[in-house]
Design an enzyme around this catalytic site. Structure first.
Site, PDB file in Angstrom:
ATOM      1  N   LYS A  40     -13.116   1.590  -2.395  1.00 47.50           N
ATOM      2  CA  LYS A  40     -14.113   1.895  -1.357  1.00 47.50           C
ATOM      3  C   LYS A  40     -15.291   2.638  -1.990  1.00 47.50           C
ATOM      4  O   LYS A  40     -16.454   2.333  -1.737  1.00 47.50           O
ATOM      5  CB  LYS A  40     -13.502   2.778  -0.252  1.00 47.50           C
ATOM      6  CG  LYS A  40     -12.614   2.038   0.744  1.00 47.50           C
ATOM      7  CD  LYS A  40     -12.188   2.972   1.883  1.00 47.50           C
ATOM      8  CE  LYS A  40     -11.202   2.317   2.828  1.00 47.50           C
ATOM      9  NZ  LYS A  40     -10.773   3.145   3.937  1.00 47.50           N
ATOM     10  N   GLU A  43       0.828  -1.210   0.000  1.00 49.28           N
ATOM     11  CA  GLU A  43       0.000   0.000   0.000  1.00 49.28           C
ATOM     12  C   GLU A  43       0.861   1.259   0.000  1.00 49.28           C
ATOM     13  O   GLU A  43       0.453   2.300  -0.508  1.00 49.28           O
ATOM     14  CB  GLU A  43      -0.922   0.001   1.233  1.00 49.28           C
ATOM     15  CG  GLU A  43      -2.389   0.046   0.834  1.00 49.28           C
ATOM     16  CD  GLU A  43      -3.355  -0.057   2.001  1.00 49.28           C
ATOM     17  OE1 GLU A  43      -4.269  -0.886   1.882  1.00 49.28           O
ATOM     18  OE2 GLU A  43      -3.216   0.660   3.005  1.00 49.28           O
ATOM     19  N   HIS A  96       8.993 -26.522   0.917  1.00 45.39           N
ATOM     20  CA  HIS A  96       8.353 -27.646   0.232  1.00 45.39           C
ATOM     21  C   HIS A  96       7.234 -27.170  -0.679  1.00 45.39           C
ATOM     22  O   HIS A  96       6.341 -27.935  -1.034  1.00 45.39           O
ATOM     23  CB  HIS A  96       7.843 -28.653   1.273  1.00 45.39           C
ATOM     24  CG  HIS A  96       8.965 -29.204   2.104  1.00 45.39           C
ATOM     25  ND1 HIS A  96       9.638 -30.349   1.775  1.00 45.39           N
ATOM     26  CD2 HIS A  96       9.573 -28.705   3.211  1.00 45.39           C
ATOM     27  CE1 HIS A  96      10.600 -30.557   2.663  1.00 45.39           C
ATOM     28  NE2 HIS A  96      10.581 -29.572   3.540  1.00 45.39           N
TER      29      HIS A  96
HETATM   30  O1  PA5 Z   1      -3.362   1.411   5.925  1.00 51.51           O
HETATM   31  C1  PA5 Z   1      -4.424   1.971   5.721  1.00 51.51           C
HETATM   32  O2  PA5 Z   1      -4.543   3.213   5.778  1.00 51.51           O
HETATM   33  C2  PA5 Z   1      -5.666   1.170   5.416  1.00 51.51           C
HETATM   34  O3  PA5 Z   1      -5.397  -0.183   5.337  1.00 51.51           O
HETATM   35  C3  PA5 Z   1      -6.706   1.396   6.524  1.00 51.51           C
HETATM   36  O4  PA5 Z   1      -6.125   1.026   7.760  1.00 51.51           O
HETATM   37  C4  PA5 Z   1      -7.965   0.568   6.281  1.00 51.51           C
HETATM   38  O5  PA5 Z   1      -8.506   0.909   5.020  1.00 51.51           O
HETATM   39  C5  PA5 Z   1      -9.002   0.849   7.355  1.00 51.51           C
HETATM   40  O6  PA5 Z   1      -9.305   2.224   7.416  1.00 51.51           O
HETATM   41  P1  PA5 Z   1      -9.998   2.856   8.693  1.00 51.51           P
HETATM   42  O7  PA5 Z   1      -9.054   2.792   9.833  1.00 51.51           O
HETATM   43  O8  PA5 Z   1     -10.318   4.264   8.317  1.00 51.51           O
HETATM   44  O9  PA5 Z   1     -11.234   2.053   8.957  1.00 51.51           O
END
Ligand code: PA5
Length: 475
Positions: A444, A301, A330
């Protein structure tokens, strides 16, 4: 935990098997690494100069230092939870779930929930990191909601998955006559978002922890997101933060030769430029199996970005892959050794496992089996780890090893901070925004449109007008 003897518990990086000295023309020449120094120094400077800046989502750098009061409060809450509840359930997803699961896996008994109460000495622990109805039902089949403390973790309070989990649980609790603030703790933004609105509708009665402004989900394990669940499990969160601070100290110089996170970032950057697109993390420890999950999100990410800071299309990033030693010897290692030269493998090796397991003598008349007797499982797993790294090196495959003297709070804190810094430096080398996630946001929004959320009618119309799926391609 006594962290006084830091040096003994120091996490180190050995990158011999990345270098030409070991790999010949398949390796990185010392001169190439030296040429990287200026660029690496700039990346270090960018991260260092922007430490703690909320506007750049760099608040995570200061978490080892600025949470004394919060930690004390968390410890008090954790004590109450441990006393009053039989189960502790995290509702969240992505950065709000992977950290708590990883720390649980790393530092607690591998069959924690199955231990008898007197040996477990704390509530049973679950993390709902999905909206699979089967998983939710499975959870409901094993917990007693009124005896459960639910920690809803969401920075935005708008994540469909987390809020779905919340709605289902809140409804069950209400039907059982439970006053929601008695059984639910929120970890969310300081003042914005839907969890704050829900809290206000209950007169501010929910216990709340703040997910600080400058800390994004995937960098949040060492703020209340991870600290509360860890403390409820009896994990020494002060030692974890001390470990992170220690790694910060070890990475305080802008020099590849002395800063382990900068060295890892430089190696990853050089190999990226060579077209090695796959980045495998292979811990030789079942306790670190989910560290690979956590790392995959952190890396993917953060670095998977379409454009750089100059607006140039770069489609940056390498694909992180989780692997487990020795299990995946394995399964995947055949590919790593003989497949395309497109991978860098990072091992995590453990110096001392939490317990010994002697291998009994037997089958002396069968030499293939008999030689094992008298050794220990620790010796075997460590030998297999070394042998795999060596075999990869002999096949000209780049790999390096992060050495953890043992798996405990202090070393886990070091490891997390090392990987976070490595990611931040690599992002700076790539000149990208490491801390946003526009791709995830688009997904989203499309989900909102499909489920008819108000304000997303335009997106829905766009999706509806997309060319119909061709039946010929469905077999
Ligand atoms: O790393 C990130 O920013 C995302 O993975 C968020 O943690 C995830 O989308 C959840 O978002 P939120 O904390 O707003 O529910």
């Amino acid at each position: 935990m006594n962290c006084k003897n830091n040096e003994k518990l120091r996490v180190t990086v050995d990158y011999n098997y990345m270098m030409a000295k070991s790999l010949g023309d398949k390796g990185i020449k010392q001169s190439e690494l030296d040429e990287m120094q200026d660029k690496a120094q700039k990346a270090f400077g960018y991260v260092n100069d922007n430490r703690g800046r909320d506007d750049l989502f760099m608040g995570w750098t200061e978490l080892p230092y600025n949470q004394n009061e919060i930690v004390e409060d968390i410890l008090k809450t954790a004590e109450k939870v441990r006393k009053n509840f039989k189960y502790f359930v995290v509702l969240g997803i992505g950065g709000s779930a992977l950290g708590p699961i990883m720390a649980f896996n790393a530092l607690k008994h591998l069959h924690y929930n199955e231990l008898p109460d007197d040996k477990r000495n704390g509530p049973k622990f679950y993390v709902e990191d999905n909206v699979d109805p089967v998983r939710m039902q499975a959870l409901l089949d094993v917990i007693e909601p009124e005896k459960t403390c639910f920690n809803v973790i969401s920075k935005s309070g708008a994540t469909s998955e987390t809020m779905t989990q919340y709605l289902i649980i809140a409804d069950i609790l209400k039907k059982k006559g439970v006053n929601l603030p008695d059984n639910i703790i929120f970890t969310t933004d300081a003042s914005r978002g839907n969890l704050i609105k829900i809290d206000q509708s209950y007169g501010g009665k929910f216990k709340k922890y703040v997910l600080p402004d400058g800390v994004g989900g995937r960098f949040s394990e060492m703020c209340p997101v991870g600290l509360l669940p860890a403390a409820v499990l009896g994990i020494d969160i002060k030692a974890m933060l001390a470990g992170a601070g220690y790694m910060d100290e070890l990475c305080s110089k802008p020099d590849i030769r002395s800063n382990p996170a900068l060295a890892c970032a430089a190696l990853q950057y050089i190999t990226m430029k060579q077209g090695k697109n796959i980045n495998v993390l292979m811990p030789y420890s079942d306790n670190l199996k989910l560290m690979a999950d956590w790392y995959c999100q952190l890396w993917a990410e953060s670095l998977g970005k379409a454009v750089d800071y100059d607006g140039k299309t770069v489609n940056a990033g390498t694909t992180p892959v989780k692997s487990l030693g020795v299990t995946d010897q394995h399964s995947q290692v055949q590919l790593y050794i003989e497949g395309p030269y497109d991978k860098v493998i990072t091992f995590i090796s453990v110096g001392k496992y939490a317990c010994e397991m002697p291998i009994a003598h037997g089958c002396e008349d069968i030499p293939d089996v008999g030689f094992l007797g008298g050794h220990t499982m620790q010796e075997l797993i460590q030998a297999e780890n070394k042998a795999t790294a060596y075999a990869l090196m002999r096949a000209g495959r780049m790999n390096y090893t992060i050495n953890m003297p043992e798996v405990n709070e202090f070393t886990l804190g070091q490891l997390m901070y090392l990987l976070e810094l490595q990611t931040a430096y690599t992002g700076a080398l790539l000149n990208i925004d490491t801390f946003n996630q526009p791709g995830v946001e688009n997904g989203k929004k499309a989900t909102f449109a499909l489920l008819g959320k108000r304000g997303y009618e335009g997106q829905k119309a766009e999706m509806d007008s997309a060319p119909a799926l061709d039946k010929n391609y469905i077999v």
